[in-house]
Scaffold this active site. Structure first.
Site, PDB file in Angstrom:
ATOM      1  N   CYS A   1       0.836  -1.212   0.000  1.00 41.11           N
ATOM      2  CA  CYS A   1       0.000   0.000   0.000  1.00 41.11           C
ATOM      3  C   CYS A   1       0.869   1.260   0.000  1.00 41.11           C
ATOM      4  O   CYS A   1       1.853   1.342   0.729  1.00 41.11           O
ATOM      5  CB  CYS A   1      -0.915  -0.012   1.219  1.00 41.11           C
TER       6      CYS A   1
ATOM      7  N   CYS B   1       0.416   4.940   6.963  1.00 37.77           N
ATOM      8  CA  CYS B   1      -0.216   4.728   8.270  1.00 37.77           C
ATOM      9  C   CYS B   1       0.795   4.018   9.190  1.00 37.77           C
ATOM     10  O   CYS B   1       1.218   2.883   8.893  1.00 37.77           O
ATOM     11  CB  CYS B   1      -1.476   3.891   8.115  1.00 37.77           C
TER      12      CYS B   1
ATOM     13  N   CYS C   1       0.485   0.329  10.289  1.00 37.04           N
ATOM     14  CA  CYS C   1       0.020  -0.713   9.366  1.00 37.04           C
ATOM     15  C   CYS C   1       1.123  -1.563   8.735  1.00 37.04           C
ATOM     16  O   CYS C   1       2.017  -1.052   8.048  1.00 37.04           O
ATOM     17  CB  CYS C   1      -0.826  -0.078   8.268  1.00 37.04           C
TER      18      CYS C   1
ATOM     19  N   CYS D   1     -16.375  -9.289   5.888  1.00 35.84           N
ATOM     20  CA  CYS D   1     -15.766  -8.014   5.544  1.00 35.84           C
ATOM     21  C   CYS D   1     -14.492  -8.221   4.726  1.00 35.84           C
ATOM     22  O   CYS D   1     -13.581  -8.917   5.162  1.00 35.84           O
ATOM     23  CB  CYS D   1     -15.451  -7.236   6.817  1.00 35.84           C
TER      24      CYS D   1
ATOM     25  N   CYS E   1     -19.529  -6.445   3.870  1.00 36.91           N
ATOM     26  CA  CYS E   1     -18.859  -5.196   4.212  1.00 36.91           C
ATOM     27  C   CYS E   1     -17.547  -5.136   3.442  1.00 36.91           C
ATOM     28  O   CYS E   1     -16.959  -6.174   3.131  1.00 36.91           O
ATOM     29  CB  CYS E   1     -18.591  -5.204   5.720  1.00 36.91           C
TER      30      CYS E   1
ATOM     31  N   CYS F   1     -19.416   1.975   9.067  1.00 38.29           N
ATOM     32  CA  CYS F   1     -18.627   1.335  10.115  1.00 38.29           C
ATOM     33  C   CYS F   1     -17.375   2.185  10.272  1.00 38.29           C
ATOM     34  O   CYS F   1     -16.566   2.271   9.350  1.00 38.29           O
ATOM     35  CB  CYS F   1     -18.275  -0.092   9.687  1.00 38.29           C
TER      36      CYS F   1
ATOM     37  N   ARG G   1     -17.678  -2.886  18.164  1.00 37.49           N
ATOM     38  CA  ARG G   1     -16.934  -4.116  17.865  1.00 37.49           C
ATOM     39  C   ARG G   1     -15.596  -4.167  18.581  1.00 37.49           C
ATOM     40  O   ARG G   1     -14.753  -3.279  18.412  1.00 37.49           O
ATOM     41  CB  ARG G   1     -16.728  -4.226  16.341  1.00 37.49           C
TER      42      ARG G   1
END
Ligand code: SAM
Ligand code: DTB
Ligand code: SF4
Length: 331
Positions: free
Chosen positions: A53, A57, A60, A97, A129, A189, A261
């Protein structure tokens, strides 16, 4: 208690700082008023496109610029994904998801494939999702037409702390995508991560942003940072259960109808700690031995958890959100 969208930061700070037993009691009371406290939704995650990616972040393991053990994998084939979804269904999940390590969705063949995946999972009677990064209004509409039920896009932390964690996009970019999801009538979400070095006021700030939205997110994931070797946050100390409880309880009190969650971080929590989180209003978990790239409790351990605590897995498409998003339960 009425549902409110006019919370002040001061009010939320006061809730967040309540003596812990009072806080859990208040959250448990609100939870009972709006939800069945013995019901917990079981969701399964699948990383359909892993690693590589372009974003930065700091938490991550999938960011290309950090050297982690994550192996890059191009977008999976539709058939493989539907097989995984079917397994998740057999194992009792009612929400599936699919996550992609993308900065944003592009209008290309890969997006067409994801639309096929969404159609397929939806036709299995599970809540479908996706979490694919930034979305335009048109892309959100296409996902809705394919049968998408929910879109995950986390604020992660407060507006103020955001730039300490991510520099390749802004908080407003995040909010714009959430706006596009809302406009497309897809359920929202959105939550965050604790344990990234943020202050208590950042945790309150994030909840304040979510709880003052015109419509609260239907689902609010609370993740404890999973520190991954090779990422800038690899050395962060573990967050304690008391911090998770404060987040979960504050989210429950300020957003009574949301599914809260208990997300990343369960591998490091024992049954008693997780029980306290359910008491404080958490009513959803991710099951399956992997989250996206990091470990999660084994399926059998979670079956035992549900038995020990007498929890019932929640049916799909239940409650007010299902009516609003025009989905009906299929049993
Ligand atoms: N690329 C998309 C995006 O960022 O929106 C979707 C996938 S991304 C991995 C989904 C979410 O996973 C992030 O927003 C973050 O909240 C969470 N996450 C990622 N790495 C994590 C970690 N090490 N610990 C806890 N949560 C994490
Ligand atoms: C969310 O809030 N947590 C999930 C889901 N939404 C996509 C992801 C957690 C990822 C943890 C790190 C990993 O397994 O890569
Ligand atoms: Fe990319 Fe999402 Fe990971 Fe950020 S959180 S690096 S956008 S996969």
């Amino acid at each position: 208690m009425e549902i409110r969208n006019d919370w002040t930061r001061e009010e939320i700070t006061e809730i967040y700082n309540m003596p812990i037993m009072e806080l859990i009691y208040k959250a448990a009371t609100v939870h009972r008023e709006y939800n069945d406290p013995s019901e917990v939704q079981v969701c399964t995650l699948l990383s359909v496109k892993t690693g590589g990616c372009p974003e930065d972040c700091a938490y991550c393991p999938q960011a290309a610029r950090y050297h982690t053990d994550v192996k890059v994998h191009k977008l999976m084939e539709v058939g493989e994904v539907l097989e995984a979804a079917n397994n998740a269904k057999i194992n009792g999940s009612t929400r599936f998801c699919m996550g992609a390590a993308w900065r944003e969705v592009r209008d290309n063949k890969d997006f067409d494939k994801v639309l096929e995946m969404v159609k397929g999972v939806n036709s299995m009677g599970m809540e479908v999702c996706c979490t694919l990064g930034m979305l335009s209004e048109e892309q959100a509409n296409k996902l809705k037409d394919a049968g998408l039920y929910a879109y995950n896009h986390n604020l992660d932390t407060s507006d103020e702390f955001y730039e300490e964690i991510i520099s390749t996009r802004t908080y407003d970019d995040r909010l714009d995508t959430l706006g596009n999801v809302r406009k497309a009538n897809i359920s929202v979400c959105s939550g965050g991560i604790i344990g990234m070095g943020e202050d208590h006021k950042d945790r309150v700030g994030m909840i304040h942003t979510l709880a003052t939205m015109t419509e609260h997110p239907e689902s609010v994931p609370v993740n404890a940072l999973v520190p991954v070797e090779g990422t800038p946050l690899e050395e962060q100390p573990r967050v304690s259960v008391w911090e998770m409880l404060r987040m979960i309880a504050t989210a429950r009190i300020t957003m009574p109808k949301a599914m809260v969650r208990l997300s990343a971080g369960r591998v490091r929590m024992n049954t008693e700690e997780q029980a306290l989180c359910f008491m404080a209003g958490a009513n959803s978990i991710f099951a399956g031995d992997k989250l996206l790239t990091t470990p999660n409790p084994e399926v059998n351990e979670d079956k035992e958890l549900f038995q020990t605590l007498n929890l019932k897995p929640r049916e799909s498409f239940k409650g007010a959100a299902a009516v609003k998003f025009e989905q009906i339960p299929q049993h």
